[in-house]
Write an enzyme that holds these catalytic residues in place. Structure first.
Site, short mmCIF file in Angstrom:
data_model
loop_
_atom_site.label_atom_id
_atom_site.label_comp_id
_atom_site.label_asym_id
_atom_site.label_seq_id
_atom_site.Cartn_x
_atom_site.Cartn_y
_atom_site.Cartn_z
N GLY A 10 -1.90 -1.70 -1.42
CA GLY A 10 -1.63 -2.08 -0.06
C GLY A 10 -1.73 -3.58 0.07
CG ASP B 172 2.10 2.13 6.29
OD1 ASP B 172 3.31 2.40 6.42
OD2 ASP B 172 1.64 1.44 5.36
#
Length: 609
Positions: A22, A134
């Site tokens: 990420g 997300d």
């Protein structure tokens, strides 16, 4: 910042890199203090100077820390190394859903298993007001023992209130925060329309992203895919993906409703946020109904280990620190079908109903959820051969953080019922799930909704469904008892519940008299409703001797108990009320014994009887 093996971050010694994670890099490390392997996610120093990136990184840690739940990936520690912040978390073995999808569509059972575990994880996050924002296959991780973990809360958002107001067109206002104004957050292909438009994204956004993932698992292709990011975002705003039914029907076993699955996907992918599922729990129940008779495992299956080397992930491939492990919830088994092998395989002979959760977020509604809990206990108490723990014992676990196996051991029961109550206007919804306390496995769950006027029949239906799951047959008398509920005036029932709630918590004369006022209101609203009369009898009996002379209140108690029995001779609580009058005022011991035995005949588990 690239860390080499042997670098120390306090008690953590870097062992090997795992991959980009990420907004940070992920490493396998050794916790020398506690002698365990962990995962470390670190944000490079070049990025930690960016206030927005740093804020998101910290938010990831805060979001997961707020999800204090047994099924959530543990965060062990946070710290800073050479100005770079890092998070230490549990180390996982397995692979991402993205990798699993590399071979195309998943078998229907596997897709349902992953989906239902994911909805439980989302529910845990949403219950805390945390939106992921997300969701995508890269952020769903399947461990080698089949557990699904939602990862990477780097874009997570705490939402207050949980569901935000829509405008007249069903859209959400554009975000006004300093880090979001006009900013598109998320991953192209899994963004919701409101994310594409740069509007505020909350819990409703996760429903859309989940729908896109479910579509891909079932159809073997993405729901929205264009030649460029712009084309893909345009498709999210305008297009509908092809139906999945023709693709899935060809491989679907009997009992699974692919048409229902298609409707579920469609609802998740609605363009207007208000048209989607409004909670992850509702979505989970819809999936359970769609599964129908399809035998989806009630425990996580053993997935084969990848043929290549074992892959250790933390908040894996970029997902660190944050995640929710999910027990397969809310009933992968159709309530109307026999359970294929529950829990330990041993019969369930004893049961505890834990306090139902009040989902209204209004403390003033506690009387309602507590009243529904007591009613469910009372209905289950009618069943011969099933030991049901009393409300007094069960209610001590309200807001308890103890695990279900521990509670079950303390109460000495085989199984527990837990669930929730949501009252909205003139409607009430109860969700309930049956858990084998010996194995902590979810065996069954369902959701029931009725108007408030049918609340008594709703209570009976929930109890009857539970009993049928753990007992093959009900006696004709038991069936009749569950089916006997009459419609009730909603205002009368509400006043009755408030009376019981007040009486149960009364510590003096005024508290008892407050309960009497509520019972009288119920009688006024619905004179044919037996419950409030039994409540009056109990309240007047509670006033005797200590607060008022018996000759002032006990004749009123007897009159109320008599009226209750005239209206409903099968009401066990009314027989108890009459037994109290005969025992404490008239000293008619044989008469009191007869009434109490009658109460036990009707409700074998009624503790006070």
């Amino acid at each position: 910042m690239s860390l080499t093996p042997g670098v120390r971050l306090g008690p953590y010694v870097i062992v090997a890199p795992i991959g980009a994670g990420g907004m940070g890099d992920v490493y396998r490390a050794r916790d020398e203090r506690l002698k365990r392997d962990v995962a470390v996610k670190i944000l490079p120093a070049s990025l930690s100077s960016d206030p927005e990136r740093l804020q998101r990184f910290e938010q990831e840690a805060q979001a997961v820390a707020a999800l204090n739940h047994p099924n959530i990936l543990a965060i062990y520690d946070v710290g800073t190394h050479d100005t770079s912040p890092f998070i230490v978390s549990e180390l996982l073995e397995g692979e991402t859903l993205r990798r699993r999808l590399a071979g195309g569509a998943l078998p229907l059972r596997a897709a349902l298993d992953i989906s239902m575990q994911t909805t439980e994880g989302l529910a845990a996050a949403h219950d805390k007001g945390i939106a992921h924002r997300d969701l995508k296959p890269e952020n769903l991780f399947v461990t080698t023992d089949g557990r699904v973990k939602i990862l990477d809360f780097g874009l997570a958002k705490l939402t207050h209130p949980a569901w935000e107001a829509y405008d007249d067109d069903g859209n959400l206002p554009t975000a006004a925060g300093p880090t979001e104004a006009g900013t598109i957050l998320g991953t192209v292909g899994y963004m919701s329309p409101e994310q594409v438009r740069g509007e505020r994204a909350g819990l409703h956004t996760d429903m859309f992203s989940f729908g896109a993932i479910l579509y891909e698992m079932l159809a073997g292709r993405r729901a929205f895919a264009g030649g460029s990011a712009v084309e893909t975002m345009s498709a999210i705003l305008r297009d509908e993906p092809p139906p999945i039914s023709p693709v899935v029907d060809s491989a679907a076993p009997p009992g699974a409703s692919t048409e229902r699955l298609d409707r579920i996907v469609r609802r998740c992918l609605e363009k207007r946020a208000q048209d989607r599922f409004q909670s992850a729990r509702d979505l989970g129940f819809a999936l359970a109904e769609a599964a129908g008779g399809l035998s989806v495992p009630v425990t996580a299956p053993r997935w084969p280990a990848p043929r290549s080397r074992k892959v250790w992930w933390v908040a894996a491939a970029g997902l660190a620190a944050a995640t929710v492990t999910l027990a397969l919830v809310f009933g992968l088994i159709d309530l109307r079908r026999p359970l294929p092998g529950r829990g330990s395989g041993l019969p369930i002979a004893s049961l505890a109903v834990l306090p139902l959760q009040n989902l209204s977020n209004d403390p003033e509604q506690e009387y309602f959820s507590d009243g529904m809990t007591e009613a469910l206990i009372a209905d289950l108490a009618r069943v011969n051969g099933l030991r049901v723990i009393s409300r007094t014992s069960a209610m001590t676990y309200k807001s308890s953080r103890k695990g279900l196996p521990q509670i079950a051991r303390e109460l000495n029961v085989d199984a527990v019922i837990e669930g929730s109550v949501l009252r909205s206007g003139q409607r009430v919804r109860i969700t309930a799930q049956l858990i084998d306390a010996r194995t902590d496995q979810h065996l069954w769950a369902n959701s029931y909704e009725r108007s408030l006027s049918d609340v008594l029949s709703l209570q009976g239906e929930v109890a009857r469904s539970i009993v049928r799951e753990i007992k093959t047959t009900l006696s004709p008398q038991e069936e009749a008892g569950f089916a006997a509920a009459r419609p009730v005036n909603p205002e009368a029932h509400e006043a009755y519940l408030k009376g019981r709630y007040s009486l149960g918590r009364a510590t003096g004369e005024q508290g008892i008299k407050k309960a009497i006022d509520y019972f009288n209101q119920a009688v006024e609203k619905d004179p044919a409703y037996a419950g409030p009369y039994a409540g009056l009898a109990d309240a007047y009996t509670a006033l005797r001797s200590v607060y008022l002379p018996p000759h002032e209140v006990m004749p009123k108690a007897k009159a109320a108990a008599t009226k209750a029995l005239q209206l409903d001779p099968t009401l066990a609580e009314a027989h108890v009320s009459m037994g109290g009058v005969l025992m404490f005022y008239e000293y008619d011991w044989p008469g009191a014994e007869k009434e109490l035995k009658r109460a036990i005949d009707v409700s074998p588990n009624l503790a006070i009887a």
